[in-house]
Design an enzyme around this catalytic site. Structure first.
Site, mmCIF file in Angstrom:
data_model
loop_
_atom_site.group_PDB
_atom_site.id
_atom_site.type_symbol
_atom_site.label_atom_id
_atom_site.label_comp_id
_atom_site.label_asym_id
_atom_site.label_seq_id
_atom_site.Cartn_x
_atom_site.Cartn_y
_atom_site.Cartn_z
ATOM 1 N N ARG A 27 0.825 -1.215 0.000
ATOM 2 C CA ARG A 27 0.000 0.000 0.000
ATOM 3 C C ARG A 27 0.860 1.267 0.000
ATOM 4 O O ARG A 27 0.479 2.273 -0.594
ATOM 5 C CB ARG A 27 -0.948 -0.011 1.200
ATOM 6 C CG ARG A 27 -2.103 -0.987 1.018
ATOM 7 C CD ARG A 27 -2.978 -1.055 2.235
ATOM 8 N NE ARG A 27 -4.164 -1.860 1.991
ATOM 9 C CZ ARG A 27 -4.995 -2.276 2.924
ATOM 10 N NH1 ARG A 27 -4.775 -1.947 4.190
ATOM 11 N NH2 ARG A 27 -6.061 -2.994 2.629
ATOM 12 N N LYS A 86 -18.278 -18.702 3.306
ATOM 13 C CA LYS A 86 -19.700 -18.574 3.621
ATOM 14 C C LYS A 86 -20.506 -17.855 2.553
ATOM 15 O O LYS A 86 -20.108 -16.795 2.066
ATOM 16 C CB LYS A 86 -19.881 -17.825 4.947
ATOM 17 C CG LYS A 86 -19.373 -18.586 6.162
ATOM 18 C CD LYS A 86 -19.675 -17.812 7.436
ATOM 19 C CE LYS A 86 -19.278 -18.627 8.668
ATOM 20 N NZ LYS A 86 -19.616 -17.890 9.915
ATOM 21 N N GLY A 134 -8.275 -10.423 -0.100
ATOM 22 C CA GLY A 134 -7.008 -10.891 0.466
ATOM 23 C C GLY A 134 -6.570 -12.264 0.014
ATOM 24 O O GLY A 134 -5.414 -12.463 -0.402
ATOM 25 N N GLY A 191 -13.020 -4.694 1.410
ATOM 26 C CA GLY A 191 -14.450 -4.414 1.593
ATOM 27 C C GLY A 191 -15.017 -3.547 0.493
ATOM 28 O O GLY A 191 -16.149 -3.744 0.040
#
Length: 396
Positions: free
Chosen positions: A41, A198, A351, A374
């Site tokens: 980053r 999930k 990720g 996100g």
């Protein structure tokens, strides 16, 4: 997406002698010794800062780091190590300024680091008072932090409302361009890979993509839930039986459009979870009650690879199985190389996806690698991110 781009401002000579406030995403991980363990980053933030310096601007850079308590600065919250690494990359010393909201002294050609922005009271809740104070520090606000674009905070939204000019930095601009190319105006067939443990965490993504993509490939625990929906036994595999109805609805939504969700025809099973568990390839219809499905099988991987090589656009989020273990990595490996070998424009994010890209050395073959976790997922859901929204308003 109509936004003002910092690159255009600089090219037109409008950044010279201007105070430029850059919101970067410098939230990097640290090891147990307090050293930066991965600096992607920081390196990604360099082009925007160099652009501003080359244009003759007085440059301020800030970011959040970790989860500090507002109004309570602690040494471990400091951006000092980040400033040191950034200084090494830029070949100059970068001063770190604390308590900067009330005023910053920086001259054209200089760059300073403004201490952890989340220490400022009102940052998280996007306080108008704080936003106006920060906007008064600059002539040009630059958002170059896609990883925070899904949050309406002081340095990602509020300041953009009140700064004289609000624009997107090169990193954010590239994300917007890649997302638009992949989702707004895709070359078809458009294939999306949505994998992970999930269904519940990615259900809205699956539902949104089902309205747009030509192939919706599922992997990991998500694939297990879809196998249940297709009437297959999955043994003691990770799944969410209470979401079988939702999985069936996604399958039907795709079918109604003449598209499909390919269900695995073979799988790699084990009796226990671990790096040394014995792997057994089975037909999807032959999974035993005590089996754990830890990867898609070789035939399924081969079939998916053929589909991906024929795609026009590929969106990739998540590995096909437990690729960290050698015995259960084949599905992810085959899919990764198929994406790399495809002529399709590919965009990847998340990720685990980035870890797989690094493991198989295919980074140069991916069209665009998203820096936001996100934020990337919310874009896939079809949401307009707050940072995009305010920049579009300011460009109108």
């Amino acid at each position: 997406m109509n936004i003002i781009r910092f690159a255009d401002i600089c090219a037109q000579g409008r950044a010279k002698d201007q105070r430029v406030f850059i919101r970067a995403d410098l939230n990097v991980p640290f090891d147990d010794q307090g050293q930066i363990s991965e600096d992607t980053r920081i390196r990604a933030s360099v082009p925007c800062i160099q652009m501003a310096l080359a244009a003759g601007a007085a440059v301020m850079v800030t970011s959040h780091l970790g989860r500090p308590t507002e109004g309570e600065f602690k040494p471990e919250d400091s951006l000092a190590p980040v400033a040191q690494r950034l200084g090494e990359l830029l070949g100059r010393e970068i001063p770190v300024l604390a308590n900067w909201v009330s005023g910053v002294s920086v001259a054209p050609g200089q760059v300073v680091m403004l201490e952890n922005c989340r220490v400022n009271k009102g940052e998280k809740k996007n306080s108008e008072e704080l936003a106006r104070q920060m906007a008064a520090l600059c002539d040009i606000y630059v958002n170059d932090a896609f990883g925070t674009a899904h949050r309406a905070e002081g340095t990602t939204y509020g300041i953009a409302q009140f700064a004289p000019t609000a624009c997107a930095g090169p990193l954010l601009s590239a994300e917007i361009d890649a997302i638009s190319k992949a989702l707004a105006n895709p070359k078809r067939p458009l294939a999306a890979i949505v994998a992970g443990s999930k269904v519940s965490t990615k259900l809205t993504i699956l539902q949104a993509l089902a309205k747009n993509v030509d192939q919706l490939i599922v992997g990991g625990g998500i694939a297990n839930t879809f196998m249940l929906a297709a009437g297959l036994n999955i043994g003691k595999s990770l799944a969410e039986p209470d979401l079988v109805g939702e999985a069936k609805a996604v399958i039907e939504a795709m079918k109604a459009r003449g598209a499909e969700v390919p269900i695995p025809t073979d799988v790699v099973c084990a009796k226990s979870f671990g790096a040394h568990a014995v792997a057994t390839v089975k037909q999807a219809s032959e999974v035993a009650d005590d089996d754990l499905i830890l990867d898609v099988g070789p035939d399924t991987a081969k079939r998916l690879a053929a589909q991906l090589k024929a795609a026009g656009t590929i969106v990739w989020n998540g590995p096909m199985g437990v690729f960290e273990f050698a015995a259960f990595e084949n599905g992810t490996k085959v899919v990764a190389h198929a994406i790399a070998d495809s002529d399709a424009f590919s965009i990847a994010g998340g990720g685990d996806t980035l870890a797989a890209i690094a493991k198989y050395g295919i980074e140069p073959q991916i069209g665009y690698i998203s820096t936001g976790g996100g934020a990337f997922l919310e874009v896939l859901e079809g949401k307009t991110l707050p940072a995009f929204e305010i920049l579009m308003k300011r460009a109108a």
